[in-house]
Design a protein around this motif. Structure first.
Motif, PDB file in Angstrom:
ATOM      1  N   ARG A  67       0.823  -1.274   0.086  1.00 15.19           N
ATOM      2  CA  ARG A  67      -0.128  -0.004  -0.186  1.00 15.19           C
ATOM      3  C   ARG A  67       0.879   1.071  -0.140  1.00 15.19           C
ATOM      4  O   ARG A  67       0.233   2.411  -0.256  1.00 15.19           O
ATOM      5  N   ARG A  68       2.050   1.339   0.239  1.00 13.61           N
ATOM      6  CA  ARG A  68       2.957   2.253   0.523  1.00 13.61           C
ATOM      7  C   ARG A  68       4.377   1.952   0.034  1.00 13.61           C
ATOM      8  O   ARG A  68       4.760   0.619  -0.124  1.00 13.61           O
ATOM      9  N   GLY A  69       5.030   2.781  -0.546  1.00 17.76           N
ATOM     10  CA  GLY A  69       6.350   2.499  -0.995  1.00 17.76           C
ATOM     11  C   GLY A  69       7.203   2.476   0.314  1.00 17.76           C
ATOM     12  O   GLY A  69       6.880   2.619   1.424  1.00 17.76           O
ATOM     13  N   PRO A  70       8.455   1.802   0.233  1.00 20.12           N
ATOM     14  CA  PRO A  70       9.406   1.420   1.188  1.00 20.12           C
ATOM     15  C   PRO A  70       9.528   2.704   2.164  1.00 20.12           C
ATOM     16  O   PRO A  70       9.521   2.377   3.477  1.00 20.12           O
ATOM     17  N   GLU A  71       9.998   3.737   1.736  1.00 18.09           N
ATOM     18  CA  GLU A  71      10.233   4.961   2.523  1.00 18.09           C
ATOM     19  C   GLU A  71       9.142   5.531   3.339  1.00 18.09           C
ATOM     20  O   GLU A  71       9.265   5.818   4.618  1.00 18.09           O
ATOM     21  N   THR A  73       6.450   3.908   4.312  1.00 18.61           N
ATOM     22  CA  THR A  73       6.270   2.461   4.992  1.00 18.61           C
ATOM     23  C   THR A  73       6.906   2.844   6.187  1.00 18.61           C
ATOM     24  O   THR A  73       6.405   2.714   7.261  1.00 18.61           O
ATOM     25  N   LEU A  74       8.350   2.798   6.194  1.00 19.11           N
ATOM     26  CA  LEU A  74       9.097   3.162   7.367  1.00 19.11           C
ATOM     27  C   LEU A  74       8.840   4.435   8.196  1.00 19.11           C
ATOM     28  O   LEU A  74       8.980   4.415   9.566  1.00 19.11           O
ATOM     29  N   ARG A  75       8.329   5.497   7.250  1.00 18.12           N
ATOM     30  CA  ARG A  75       8.123   6.603   8.088  1.00 18.12           C
ATOM     31  C   ARG A  75       6.932   6.462   8.859  1.00 18.12           C
ATOM     32  O   ARG A  75       6.829   6.648  10.103  1.00 18.12           O
ATOM     33  N   THR A  76       5.891   5.832   8.234  1.00 20.15           N
ATOM     34  CA  THR A  76       4.319   5.520   8.689  1.00 20.15           C
ATOM     35  C   THR A  76       4.644   4.757   9.967  1.00 20.15           C
ATOM     36  O   THR A  76       4.264   5.149  11.133  1.00 20.15           O
ATOM     37  N   TYR A  77       5.633   3.846  10.047  1.00 22.65           N
ATOM     38  CA  TYR A  77       5.550   2.699  10.791  1.00 22.65           C
ATOM     39  C   TYR A  77       6.172   3.422  12.171  1.00 22.65           C
ATOM     40  O   TYR A  77       5.717   3.111  13.263  1.00 22.65           O
ATOM     41  N   SER A  78       7.395   4.400  11.884  1.00 26.37           N
ATOM     42  CA  SER A  78       7.972   5.291  13.098  1.00 26.37           C
ATOM     43  C   SER A  78       6.902   6.091  13.599  1.00 26.37           C
ATOM     44  O   SER A  78       6.640   6.187  14.874  1.00 26.37           O
ATOM     45  N   GLU A  79       6.190   6.804  12.900  1.00 27.49           N
ATOM     46  CA  GLU A  79       5.183   7.888  13.253  1.00 27.49           C
ATOM     47  C   GLU A  79       4.122   7.003  14.190  1.00 27.49           C
ATOM     48  O   GLU A  79       3.721   7.925  15.387  1.00 27.49           O
ATOM     49  N   ILE A  80       3.615   5.898  13.704  1.00 29.42           N
ATOM     50  CA  ILE A  80       2.484   5.304  14.667  1.00 29.42           C
ATOM     51  C   ILE A  80       3.110   4.966  15.807  1.00 29.42           C
ATOM     52  O   ILE A  80       2.400   4.943  16.933  1.00 29.42           O
ATOM     53  N   GLY A  81       3.990   4.362  16.014  1.00 23.92           N
ATOM     54  CA  GLY A  81       4.803   3.961  17.362  1.00 23.92           C
ATOM     55  C   GLY A  81       4.938   5.071  18.177  1.00 23.92           C
ATOM     56  O   GLY A  81       4.802   4.948  19.436  1.00 23.92           O
ATOM     57  N   ILE A  82       5.624   6.207  17.467  1.00 26.88           N
ATOM     58  CA  ILE A  82       6.029   7.241  18.526  1.00 26.88           C
ATOM     59  C   ILE A  82       4.422   7.922  19.071  1.00 26.88           C
ATOM     60  O   ILE A  82       4.483   8.246  20.138  1.00 26.88           O
ATOM     61  N   GLU A  83       3.557   8.106  18.215  1.00 30.59           N
ATOM     62  CA  GLU A  83       2.266   8.467  18.689  1.00 30.59           C
ATOM     63  C   GLU A  83       1.475   7.543  19.647  1.00 30.59           C
ATOM     64  O   GLU A  83       1.214   8.026  20.760  1.00 30.59           O
ATOM     65  N   GLU A  93      -0.333 -18.679  12.404  1.00 26.88           N
ATOM     66  CA  GLU A  93      -1.251 -17.903  12.262  1.00 26.88           C
ATOM     67  C   GLU A  93      -0.830 -16.961  11.109  1.00 26.88           C
ATOM     68  O   GLU A  93       0.141 -16.289  11.096  1.00 26.88           O
ATOM     69  N   ASP A  94      -1.403 -16.833  10.169  1.00 30.81           N
ATOM     70  CA  ASP A  94      -1.367 -16.306   8.887  1.00 30.81           C
ATOM     71  C   ASP A  94      -2.236 -15.074   8.761  1.00 30.81           C
ATOM     72  O   ASP A  94      -3.413 -15.249   8.406  1.00 30.81           O
ATOM     73  N   ILE A  95      -1.703 -14.037   8.858  1.00 32.34           N
ATOM     74  CA  ILE A  95      -2.662 -12.909   9.292  1.00 32.34           C
ATOM     75  C   ILE A  95      -3.025 -12.060   7.979  1.00 32.34           C
ATOM     76  O   ILE A  95      -1.937 -11.719   7.211  1.00 32.34           O
ATOM     77  N   PRO A  96      -4.108 -11.984   7.371  1.00 26.15           N
ATOM     78  CA  PRO A  96      -4.514 -11.534   5.919  1.00 26.15           C
ATOM     79  C   PRO A  96      -4.222 -10.096   5.705  1.00 26.15           C
ATOM     80  O   PRO A  96      -4.627  -9.331   6.672  1.00 26.15           O
ATOM     81  N   ASP A  97      -3.884  -9.802   4.644  1.00 31.75           N
ATOM     82  CA  ASP A  97      -3.914  -8.450   4.132  1.00 31.75           C
ATOM     83  C   ASP A  97      -2.868  -7.458   5.008  1.00 31.75           C
ATOM     84  O   ASP A  97      -3.351  -6.484   5.243  1.00 31.75           O
ATOM     85  N   VAL A  98      -1.853  -8.074   5.582  1.00 33.15           N
ATOM     86  CA  VAL A  98      -1.051  -7.142   6.225  1.00 33.15           C
ATOM     87  C   VAL A  98       0.441  -7.435   5.847  1.00 33.15           C
ATOM     88  O   VAL A  98       0.719  -8.423   5.489  1.00 33.15           O
ATOM     89  N   ASP A  99       1.221  -6.433   5.843  1.00 31.55           N
ATOM     90  CA  ASP A  99       2.736  -6.540   5.601  1.00 31.55           C
ATOM     91  C   ASP A  99       3.462  -6.774   7.053  1.00 31.55           C
ATOM     92  O   ASP A  99       2.992  -6.685   8.142  1.00 31.55           O
TER      93      ASP A  99
END
Length: 347
Positions: free
Chosen positions: A34-38, A40-50, A314-320
């Motif tokens: 759903r997102r490009g690599p950069e 994705t990594l930015r979103t991952y960090s932002e969600i964790g920080i928030e 456990e195979d979780i659908p539609d997530v990376d």
């Protein structure tokens, strides 16, 4: 970076890959949909920080609690709103990912909101990252942090150990610990949640991930839970302690192979549970212990099922690789509900 040699028949698939393909397989951000690599990594960090910021402002907590004297040897504890006599909560202990060289407990309290709202205390563990920290050191720190938590909260209603990516590797290594002999305490381990982990570090030696780690093949094998399960002298939590091996639908083929082979059990000979989650709770049948006469898979690799552990895939659908953990901020996500159902033994 040296490419892996051509593998012989029966060897792991990664040994037949070019160096370029192996690098791609172990670059999780290159497999997002759903997102490009950069982004994705930015979103991952932002969600964790928030999520961590919200937890620290809305929950009673103990921050930067030292479990050792070394650099990075601290943890954070987030408490449920309701008080418990003698601190008798279930404890969800989380080891963050980041390929053993990035990430922080200070941006990893994804699950603190949903779990504390249900009466579960959340512990997020820090450890010394590479290049300052070695794999041996990180494994030792993970064990010492769990021993510390047990001693600090001796009346806990169970320790539920979870790790994501590199953290799942560290959590899996805890399956090998002889706690009374090595750590002087028997933690009240009730379940393991291993999310998108690496259980055989052999391929990592041949990727750029290894540059700060500086692992030799011997280091990698010593720190690969895949190769030592059967030699483990004790089963933490006992044979009834469930181990959930969790992977995302959009994890790379190698991450998915690692998860399945760590769990691996031919469906015709095992009662370990393989499931694809499609609803609000765990997919498939309830976890069941293996029968005593369970036959080993036709492989020299050591697996959870072969070792007689109560395991599920456990195979979780539609997530990376990244969505699988940041969705723990959501109360109704498949994985959040799976964790809660395991803790509270809901069917």
């Amino acid at each position: 970076m040296e490419a892996p040699r051509e593998g012989r028949r029966g060897e792991a698939p990664w040994k037949k890959m070019s160096g370029e393909e192996l690098e791609k397989q172990y670059s999780p951000s290159r497999w997002t949909v759903r997102r490009g690599p950069e982004e994705t990594l930015r979103t991952y960090s932002e969600i964790g920080i928030e999520a961590t910021r919200r937890a620290r402002t809305s929950r009673r907590s103990l921050l930067d609690v030292p479990y050792g004297a070394g650099e990075g040897e601290t943890l954070d504890v987030y408490f449920p709103e309701a008080a418990a006599a003698a601190d008798a909560w279930p404890l969800f202990v989380f080891l963050h990912g980041g390929y053993w060289q990035s990430g922080s407990k200070d941006q990893s309290a994804y699950m603190a909101g949903p779990l504390t709202a249900r009466g579960v205390a959340v512990v997020v563990v820090g450890y010394t990252l590479a290049p300052k920290g070695t794999l041996d050191q990180m494994v030792d720190q993970a064990a010492r942090s769990i021993a510390f938590v047990q001693k600090r909260f001796p009346c806990n209603e169970g320790i539920y150990l979870c790790g994501h990516s590199a953290g799942a590797h560290l959590a899996a290594m805890m399956l090998l610990v002889n706690w009374p002999t090595e750590r002087g305490v028997t933690p009240n381990l009730k379940a393991f949640f291993l999310m998108s982990g690496v259980y055989d570090l052999g391929p990592i030696v041949h990727t750029s991930v290894n540059a700060p780690l500086r692992m030799t093949p011997e280091d990698a094998r010593r720190n690969s839970a895949q190769w030592h399960l059967e030699a483990a002298s004790a089963k933490p939590g006992g044979p009834a302690c469930p181990v959930l091996v969790i992977v995302g639908q959009h994890d790379s083929p190698e991450f998915r192979r690692q998860a399945r082979e760590f769990f691996q059990a031919p469906q015709t000979t095992h009662r370990c549970v393989l499931s694809t989650c499609s609803g609000p709770g765990p997919g498939g049948e309830p976890l069941s212990p293996l029968p005593a006469a369970c036959s080993p898979p036709p492989s020299s690799r050591q697996t959870l099922c072969r070792g007689g552990r109560r395991a599920s895939f456990e195979d979780i659908p539609d997530v990376d690789h990244f969505e699988i953990v940041w969705k723990l901020t959501e109360r109704d996500s498949v994985l959040t509900q799976m964790i809660l159902k395991t803790i509270f033994q809901e069917c």
